[in-house]
Write an enzyme that holds these catalytic residues in place. Structure first.
Site, PDB file in Angstrom:
ATOM      1  N   CYS A  67       0.843  -1.203   0.000  1.00  0.00           N
ATOM      2  CA  CYS A  67       0.000   0.000   0.000  1.00  0.00           C
ATOM      3  C   CYS A  67       0.879   1.254   0.000  1.00  0.00           C
ATOM      4  O   CYS A  67       1.685   1.463   0.904  1.00  0.00           O
ATOM      5  CB  CYS A  67      -0.912  -0.006   1.233  1.00  0.00           C
ATOM      6  SG  CYS A  67      -1.824   1.520   1.458  1.00  0.00           S
ATOM      7  N   CYS A  96       0.540   3.436   3.160  1.00  0.00           N
ATOM      8  CA  CYS A  96       1.231   2.830   4.310  1.00  0.00           C
ATOM      9  C   CYS A  96       2.726   3.118   4.200  1.00  0.00           C
ATOM     10  O   CYS A  96       3.377   3.454   5.202  1.00  0.00           O
ATOM     11  CB  CYS A  96       0.993   1.326   4.361  1.00  0.00           C
ATOM     12  SG  CYS A  96      -0.593   0.841   5.081  1.00  0.00           S
ATOM     13  N   ASP A 153      -0.377  16.692  -1.969  1.00  0.00           N
ATOM     14  CA  ASP A 153      -0.773  15.777  -3.040  1.00  0.00           C
ATOM     15  C   ASP A 153       0.190  15.935  -4.217  1.00  0.00           C
ATOM     16  O   ASP A 153       0.594  17.042  -4.573  1.00  0.00           O
ATOM     17  CB  ASP A 153      -2.210  16.091  -3.484  1.00  0.00           C
ATOM     18  CG  ASP A 153      -2.817  14.971  -4.320  1.00  0.00           C
ATOM     19  OD1 ASP A 153      -3.774  14.338  -3.846  1.00  0.00           O
ATOM     20  OD2 ASP A 153      -2.339  14.736  -5.447  1.00  0.00           O
ATOM     21  N   HIS A 196      -3.489   1.182   8.529  1.00  0.00           N
ATOM     22  CA  HIS A 196      -4.188   0.924   7.266  1.00  0.00           C
ATOM     23  C   HIS A 196      -5.674   0.721   7.483  1.00  0.00           C
ATOM     24  O   HIS A 196      -6.098  -0.248   8.114  1.00  0.00           O
ATOM     25  CB  HIS A 196      -3.608  -0.300   6.541  1.00  0.00           C
ATOM     26  CG  HIS A 196      -4.256  -0.506   5.200  1.00  0.00           C
ATOM     27  ND1 HIS A 196      -3.837   0.151   4.067  1.00  0.00           N
ATOM     28  CD2 HIS A 196      -5.329  -1.249   4.825  1.00  0.00           C
ATOM     29  CE1 HIS A 196      -4.601  -0.194   3.049  1.00  0.00           C
ATOM     30  NE2 HIS A 196      -5.520  -1.045   3.488  1.00  0.00           N
ATOM     31  N   ASN A 199     -12.988  10.489  -0.696  1.00  0.00           N
ATOM     32  CA  ASN A 199     -13.649   9.732  -1.749  1.00  0.00           C
ATOM     33  C   ASN A 199     -13.716   8.269  -1.328  1.00  0.00           C
ATOM     34  O   ASN A 199     -12.775   7.745  -0.739  1.00  0.00           O
ATOM     35  CB  ASN A 199     -12.874   9.872  -3.060  1.00  0.00           C
ATOM     36  CG  ASN A 199     -12.831  11.308  -3.548  1.00  0.00           C
ATOM     37  OD1 ASN A 199     -13.815  12.039  -3.412  1.00  0.00           O
ATOM     38  ND2 ASN A 199     -11.705  11.724  -4.100  1.00  0.00           N
ATOM     39  N   THR A 227      -9.022   6.313  -5.676  1.00  0.00           N
ATOM     40  CA  THR A 227      -8.001   5.616  -6.476  1.00  0.00           C
ATOM     41  C   THR A 227      -6.931   4.967  -5.611  1.00  0.00           C
ATOM     42  O   THR A 227      -6.167   4.143  -6.105  1.00  0.00           O
ATOM     43  CB  THR A 227      -7.324   6.580  -7.474  1.00  0.00           C
ATOM     44  OG1 THR A 227      -6.698   7.637  -6.749  1.00  0.00           O
ATOM     45  CG2 THR A 227      -8.337   7.151  -8.461  1.00  0.00           C
ATOM     46  N   HIS A 252      -6.441   3.355   0.768  1.00  0.00           N
ATOM     47  CA  HIS A 252      -6.048   3.646   2.159  1.00  0.00           C
ATOM     48  C   HIS A 252      -6.734   4.979   2.449  1.00  0.00           C
ATOM     49  O   HIS A 252      -6.443   5.977   1.766  1.00  0.00           O
ATOM     50  CB  HIS A 252      -4.517   3.731   2.252  1.00  0.00           C
ATOM     51  CG  HIS A 252      -3.970   4.046   3.611  1.00  0.00           C
ATOM     52  ND1 HIS A 252      -2.965   3.306   4.211  1.00  0.00           N
ATOM     53  CD2 HIS A 252      -4.256   5.041   4.481  1.00  0.00           C
ATOM     54  CE1 HIS A 252      -2.663   3.821   5.389  1.00  0.00           C
ATOM     55  NE2 HIS A 252      -3.431   4.889   5.582  1.00  0.00           N
ATOM     56  N   HIS A 266      -8.064   8.481   3.085  1.00  0.00           N
ATOM     57  CA  HIS A 266      -7.332   9.756   3.098  1.00  0.00           C
ATOM     58  C   HIS A 266      -8.324  10.890   2.983  1.00  0.00           C
ATOM     59  O   HIS A 266      -9.371  10.755   2.339  1.00  0.00           O
ATOM     60  CB  HIS A 266      -6.292   9.816   1.975  1.00  0.00           C
ATOM     61  CG  HIS A 266      -6.814   9.424   0.635  1.00  0.00           C
ATOM     62  ND1 HIS A 266      -7.003   8.108   0.270  1.00  0.00           N
ATOM     63  CD2 HIS A 266      -7.209  10.171  -0.425  1.00  0.00           C
ATOM     64  CE1 HIS A 266      -7.484   8.057  -0.968  1.00  0.00           C
ATOM     65  NE2 HIS A 266      -7.631   9.302  -1.411  1.00  0.00           N
TER      66      HIS A 266
END
Ligand code: 5GP
Ligand code: ZN
Length: 114
Positions: free
Chosen positions: A4, A7, A30, A46, A87, A95, A98, A100
């Protein structure tokens, strides 16, 4: 979940432009910003998405919002305003699997989203 990417960012195994960190949470710019300020806030633990929030792990969400309050002050968007978005799933446009929280600001954001 060693593969991930968030992670790995949380563990410092992938570099990021960090804006905040404590023992439970990390926030970083980002890689593909949609606004002058576009920060992602993630738990180091996670959790895949909002779908996986339950009574056992929900405290981290309150902790994330306390962190967001500090971050927006630090980035000078607390007064001008900002948006916090998470989202979830395919229709939500998630997308990275994990959880966020996008913190977007520094311009007038449109509503509704597309
Ligand atoms: P989502 O589409 O899942 O809501 O948001 C994922 C976000 O993660 C996107 O805005 C994307 O630009 C960002 N992102 C994906 N991979 C990386 C990365 O390796 N580093 C950083 N800083 N951002 C990333
Ligand atoms: Zn993860």
């Amino acid at each position: 979940m060693s593969e991930c990417i968030f992670c790995k960012i949380g563990k410092g195994q992938i570099p990021s432009k960090k804006v905040y960190e404590d023992d439970k949470v990390i926030a970083f710019h980002d890689i593909n910003p949609e606004a002058p300020v576009h920060v992602l806030v993630i738990p180091k633990e996670h959790i895949e998405s909002v779908n996986m929030i339950d009574e056992n792990n929900s405290k981290i969400i309150a902790h994330i919002f306390v962190a967001i309050n500090k971050i927006v002050k630090e980035l000078n968007i607390q007064e001008s305003g900002y948006r916090v978005v998470t989202n979830c799933g395919q229709d939500g446009g998630q997308t990275v699997g994990h959880i966020h929280f996008h913190v977007l600001g520094g311009r007038n954001l449109q509503w509704p989203p597309g």
